[in-house]
Design a protein around this motif. Sequence first.
Motif, PDB file in Angstrom:
ATOM      1  N   VAL A 138     -24.036 -33.879 -82.036  1.00  0.00           N
ATOM      2  CA  VAL A 138     -22.948 -33.764 -81.055  1.00  0.00           C
ATOM      3  C   VAL A 138     -21.607 -33.986 -81.751  1.00  0.00           C
ATOM      4  CG1 VAL A 138     -21.973 -34.659 -78.898  1.00  0.00           C
ATOM      5  CG2 VAL A 138     -24.461 -34.611 -79.213  1.00  0.00           C
ATOM      6  N   LEU A 139     -20.679 -33.051 -81.541  1.00  0.00           N
ATOM      7  CA  LEU A 139     -19.321 -33.168 -82.071  1.00  0.00           C
ATOM      8  C   LEU A 139     -18.353 -33.312 -80.904  1.00  0.00           C
ATOM      9  CD1 LEU A 139     -19.428 -30.260 -84.687  1.00  0.00           C
ATOM     10  CD2 LEU A 139     -19.950 -32.679 -85.076  1.00  0.00           C
ATOM     11  N   LEU A 140     -17.436 -34.263 -81.002  1.00  0.00           N
ATOM     12  CA  LEU A 140     -16.396 -34.471 -79.990  1.00  0.00           C
ATOM     13  C   LEU A 140     -15.060 -34.193 -80.675  1.00  0.00           C
ATOM     14  CD1 LEU A 140     -17.801 -37.854 -78.626  1.00  0.00           C
ATOM     15  CD2 LEU A 140     -18.038 -35.625 -77.524  1.00  0.00           C
ATOM     16  N   VAL A 141     -14.402 -33.087 -80.309  1.00  0.00           N
ATOM     17  CA  VAL A 141     -13.237 -32.622 -81.064  1.00  0.00           C
ATOM     18  C   VAL A 141     -12.059 -32.319 -80.149  1.00  0.00           C
ATOM     19  CG1 VAL A 141     -14.821 -31.587 -82.746  1.00  0.00           C
ATOM     20  CG2 VAL A 141     -13.776 -30.132 -81.003  1.00  0.00           C
ATOM     21  N   SER A 142     -10.895 -32.147 -80.772  1.00  0.00           N
ATOM     22  CA  SER A 142      -9.703 -31.686 -80.060  1.00  0.00           C
ATOM     23  C   SER A 142      -9.058 -30.589 -80.891  1.00  0.00           C
ATOM     24  CB  SER A 142      -8.713 -32.839 -79.849  1.00  0.00           C
ATOM     25  OG  SER A 142      -7.476 -32.324 -79.361  1.00  0.00           O
ATOM     26  N   ALA A 143      -9.249 -29.348 -80.466  1.00  0.00           N
ATOM     27  CA  ALA A 143      -8.647 -28.228 -81.191  1.00  0.00           C
ATOM     28  C   ALA A 143      -7.125 -28.307 -81.115  1.00  0.00           C
ATOM     29  CB  ALA A 143      -9.146 -26.901 -80.621  1.00  0.00           C
ATOM     30  N   ARG A 144      -6.603 -28.718 -79.965  1.00  0.00           N
ATOM     31  CA  ARG A 144      -5.147 -28.771 -79.786  1.00  0.00           C
ATOM     32  C   ARG A 144      -4.506 -29.754 -80.764  1.00  0.00           C
ATOM     33  NH1 ARG A 144      -1.290 -31.338 -76.589  1.00  0.00           N
ATOM     34  NH2 ARG A 144      -2.791 -32.685 -75.551  1.00  0.00           N
ATOM     35  N   ARG A 145      -5.196 -30.864 -80.990  1.00  0.00           N
ATOM     36  CA  ARG A 145      -4.673 -31.861 -81.933  1.00  0.00           C
ATOM     37  C   ARG A 145      -5.248 -31.696 -83.344  1.00  0.00           C
ATOM     38  NH1 ARG A 145      -4.914 -37.480 -78.367  1.00  0.00           N
ATOM     39  NH2 ARG A 145      -3.417 -36.859 -76.759  1.00  0.00           N
ATOM     40  N   GLU A 146      -6.096 -30.691 -83.502  1.00  0.00           N
ATOM     41  CA  GLU A 146      -6.758 -30.425 -84.791  1.00  0.00           C
ATOM     42  C   GLU A 146      -7.568 -31.635 -85.261  1.00  0.00           C
ATOM     43  OE1 GLU A 146      -4.433 -28.430 -87.751  1.00  0.00           O
ATOM     44  OE2 GLU A 146      -3.317 -27.261 -86.248  1.00  0.00           O
ATOM     45  N   GLU A 147      -8.214 -32.313 -84.311  1.00  0.00           N
ATOM     46  CA  GLU A 147      -9.081 -33.454 -84.624  1.00  0.00           C
ATOM     47  C   GLU A 147     -10.537 -32.997 -84.634  1.00  0.00           C
ATOM     48  OE1 GLU A 147      -6.192 -36.700 -82.341  1.00  0.00           O
ATOM     49  OE2 GLU A 147      -8.201 -36.270 -81.544  1.00  0.00           O
ATOM     50  N   GLY A 148     -11.250 -33.342 -85.701  1.00  0.00           N
ATOM     51  CA  GLY A 148     -12.665 -32.994 -85.801  1.00  0.00           C
ATOM     52  C   GLY A 148     -12.929 -31.655 -86.456  1.00  0.00           C
ATOM     53  N   VAL A 149     -11.876 -30.957 -86.883  1.00  0.00           N
ATOM     54  CA  VAL A 149     -12.053 -29.625 -87.485  1.00  0.00           C
ATOM     55  C   VAL A 149     -12.836 -29.727 -88.798  1.00  0.00           C
ATOM     56  CG1 VAL A 149     -10.882 -27.573 -88.398  1.00  0.00           C
ATOM     57  CG2 VAL A 149      -9.956 -28.751 -86.397  1.00  0.00           C
ATOM     58  N   GLU A 150     -12.523 -30.749 -89.606  1.00  0.00           N
ATOM     59  CA  GLU A 150     -13.224 -30.917 -90.885  1.00  0.00           C
ATOM     60  C   GLU A 150     -14.694 -31.241 -90.663  1.00  0.00           C
ATOM     61  OE1 GLU A 150     -13.570 -30.176 -94.584  1.00  0.00           O
ATOM     62  OE2 GLU A 150     -11.616 -29.968 -93.582  1.00  0.00           O
ATOM     63  N   GLN A 151     -14.972 -31.987 -89.606  1.00  0.00           N
ATOM     64  CA  GLN A 151     -16.363 -32.317 -89.240  1.00  0.00           C
ATOM     65  C   GLN A 151     -17.129 -31.032 -88.886  1.00  0.00           C
ATOM     66  OE1 GLN A 151     -16.560 -34.947 -85.870  1.00  0.00           O
ATOM     67  NE2 GLN A 151     -18.669 -35.547 -86.265  1.00  0.00           N
ATOM     68  N   ILE A 152     -16.478 -30.142 -88.126  1.00  0.00           N
ATOM     69  CA  ILE A 152     -17.103 -28.856 -87.792  1.00  0.00           C
ATOM     70  C   ILE A 152     -17.352 -28.057 -89.062  1.00  0.00           C
ATOM     71  CG2 ILE A 152     -16.796 -26.635 -86.624  1.00  0.00           C
ATOM     72  CD1 ILE A 152     -15.101 -28.074 -84.529  1.00  0.00           C
ATOM     73  N   ARG A 153     -16.339 -28.022 -89.943  1.00  0.00           N
ATOM     74  CA  ARG A 153     -16.456 -27.250 -91.187  1.00  0.00           C
ATOM     75  C   ARG A 153     -17.680 -27.701 -92.007  1.00  0.00           C
ATOM     76  NH1 ARG A 153     -12.208 -24.389 -93.052  1.00  0.00           N
ATOM     77  NH2 ARG A 153     -10.698 -25.711 -91.959  1.00  0.00           N
ATOM     78  N   GLN A 154     -17.925 -29.007 -92.018  1.00  0.00           N
ATOM     79  CA  GLN A 154     -19.055 -29.532 -92.789  1.00  0.00           C
ATOM     80  C   GLN A 154     -20.404 -29.094 -92.228  1.00  0.00           C
ATOM     81  OE1 GLN A 154     -19.020 -31.123 -95.801  1.00  0.00           O
ATOM     82  NE2 GLN A 154     -16.852 -30.564 -95.681  1.00  0.00           N
ATOM     83  N   VAL A 155     -20.550 -29.105 -90.888  1.00  0.00           N
ATOM     84  CA  VAL A 155     -21.856 -28.722 -90.314  1.00  0.00           C
ATOM     85  C   VAL A 155     -22.095 -27.208 -90.397  1.00  0.00           C
ATOM     86  CG1 VAL A 155     -21.928 -30.707 -88.764  1.00  0.00           C
ATOM     87  CG2 VAL A 155     -21.045 -28.549 -87.902  1.00  0.00           C
ATOM     88  N   LEU A 156     -21.007 -26.438 -90.577  1.00  0.00           N
ATOM     89  CA  LEU A 156     -21.143 -24.987 -90.686  1.00  0.00           C
ATOM     90  C   LEU A 156     -21.380 -24.530 -92.123  1.00  0.00           C
ATOM     91  CD1 LEU A 156     -18.201 -23.745 -88.396  1.00  0.00           C
ATOM     92  CD2 LEU A 156     -20.566 -24.216 -87.744  1.00  0.00           C
ATOM     93  N   LYS A 157     -21.032 -25.353 -93.095  1.00  0.00           N
ATOM     94  CA  LYS A 157     -20.982 -24.945 -94.504  1.00  0.00           C
ATOM     95  C   LYS A 157     -22.291 -24.344 -94.998  1.00  0.00           C
ATOM     96  CE  LYS A 157     -19.349 -26.623 -98.985  1.00  0.00           C
ATOM     97  NZ  LYS A 157     -18.390 -25.518 -99.115  1.00  0.00           N
ATOM     98  N   ILE A 208     -16.005 -17.359 -93.223  1.00  0.00           N
ATOM     99  CA  ILE A 208     -15.163 -18.543 -93.399  1.00  0.00           C
ATOM    100  C   ILE A 208     -14.925 -18.764 -94.890  1.00  0.00           C
ATOM    101  CG2 ILE A 208     -14.956 -21.030 -92.976  1.00  0.00           C
ATOM    102  CD1 ILE A 208     -14.841 -19.319 -90.441  1.00  0.00           C
ATOM    103  N   ASP A 209     -16.000 -18.657 -95.672  1.00  0.00           N
ATOM    104  CA  ASP A 209     -15.881 -18.567 -97.121  1.00  0.00           C
ATOM    105  C   ASP A 209     -17.074 -17.764 -97.619  1.00  0.00           C
ATOM    106  OD1 ASP A 209     -18.096 -20.351 -97.446  1.00  0.00           O
ATOM    107  OD2 ASP A 209     -16.768 -22.069 -97.289  1.00  0.00           O
ATOM    108  N   GLY A 210     -17.348 -17.802 -98.909  1.00  0.00           N
ATOM    109  CA  GLY A 210     -18.354 -16.905 -99.494  1.00  0.00           C
ATOM    110  C   GLY A 210     -19.715 -16.913 -98.833  1.00  0.00           C
ATOM    111  N   ASP A 211     -20.210 -18.099 -98.417  1.00  0.00           N
ATOM    112  CA  ASP A 211     -21.559 -18.167 -97.837  1.00  0.00           C
ATOM    113  C   ASP A 211     -21.571 -18.798 -96.453  1.00  0.00           C
ATOM    114  OD1 ASP A 211     -20.907 -20.708 -98.601  1.00  0.00           O
ATOM    115  OD2 ASP A 211     -22.778 -21.119 -99.659  1.00  0.00           O
ATOM    116  N   THR A 212     -20.418 -18.892 -95.809  1.00  0.00           N
ATOM    117  CA  THR A 212     -20.329 -19.475 -94.468  1.00  0.00           C
ATOM    118  C   THR A 212     -19.775 -18.436 -93.506  1.00  0.00           C
ATOM    119  OG1 THR A 212     -19.899 -21.661 -95.433  1.00  0.00           O
ATOM    120  CG2 THR A 212     -19.349 -21.369 -93.107  1.00  0.00           C
ATOM    121  N   TYR A 213     -20.539 -18.178 -92.440  1.00  0.00           N
ATOM    122  CA  TYR A 213     -20.141 -17.160 -91.462  1.00  0.00           C
ATOM    123  C   TYR A 213     -20.212 -17.738 -90.056  1.00  0.00           C
ATOM    124  CZ  TYR A 213     -20.816 -13.597 -95.111  1.00  0.00           C
ATOM    125  OH  TYR A 213     -20.741 -12.840 -96.263  1.00  0.00           O
ATOM    126  N   LEU A 214     -19.281 -17.304 -89.227  1.00  0.00           N
ATOM    127  CA  LEU A 214     -19.331 -17.587 -87.796  1.00  0.00           C
ATOM    128  C   LEU A 214     -19.577 -16.288 -87.050  1.00  0.00           C
ATOM    129  CD1 LEU A 214     -16.355 -19.936 -86.872  1.00  0.00           C
ATOM    130  CD2 LEU A 214     -18.753 -20.534 -87.110  1.00  0.00           C
TER     131      LEU A 214
END
Length: 294
Positions: A138-157, A208-214
């Motif tokens: 579970v991720l609890l984020v705020s896109a408006r405040r850009e909080e938790g973006v790095e956490q999302i990036r890590q689980v997507l990597k 997103i990068d070479g081996d990460t896709y959304l």
Amino acid sequence: MKGRITKGIAGFYYVYAVESGMYECRPKGIFRKEKIKPLVGDYVEFEVLDEMERTGVIIQIAPRKNELIRPASSNIDQAMVIFAIENPRPSFSLLDRFLIMMERQRIPSIVCFNKRELATQEELELLYRTYSQAGYPVLLVSARREEGVEQIRQVLKGKTTVVAGPSGVGKSTITNLLQSEICMETGEISRKLKRGRHTTRHAQLIAIDGDTYLMDTPGFSAMAVEDMGKEELKSYFREFWKYEEECRFQGCVHISEPDCGVIRAVREKKISPIRYEDYKELYEELKEKEKRRY
């Protein structure tokens, strides 16, 4: 040349080759003859027809790791379902239907709640407990405040992730924060309805990068659980599994049976009552469908 299909519109497929960029391709006629339809997410081989015009023809589709029916796509590693904590308020029933759909297709899921700045600490704790207790990250984020973006990036990597959820919850905003090349259209929330306009019109794979896709998908506001027997439903609520061995009756469906391990776990707050109520609601829905069928 090798690449990956990132989008398909009206018989044209947009193939991204890491070393040379995007090409607009048609599939060879043999695919139509053999009733093979290329899917977003397919790894393909293609021949360049015109380098200046960036056009080509798909000549081969690599074997698929998996294939999703909805959204029609292939080679998916995981799903991230995004709901807003407020504006619009989350529909737990809809969220659970999405998780069931992914469980049926054996796709691991991450639950992401956006707009955390609008919630109390108590609300955040309830959301986190409800779905982490069910076995989901579970991720609890705020896109408006850009909080938790790095956490999302890590689980997507290093993975290809389907991103889904209702319109207006911030999917496109989060996607835009994760990458810079493609700025997706973002919709405003209707003040009157507090529902988002549908802004994503086609399933689209975004590097997103070479081996990460959304993979962004059209927003949904309703999802039926189709083609499923009511007895099958319990197998997609993973938090039930360890308590089922405590049920007195084999084949217990955890609705009203005596000495049911799952019902006991709900009473003891080992299983979320929110999830259990959704389970009962879906069970009754499937039961009614079966009655109408016969």
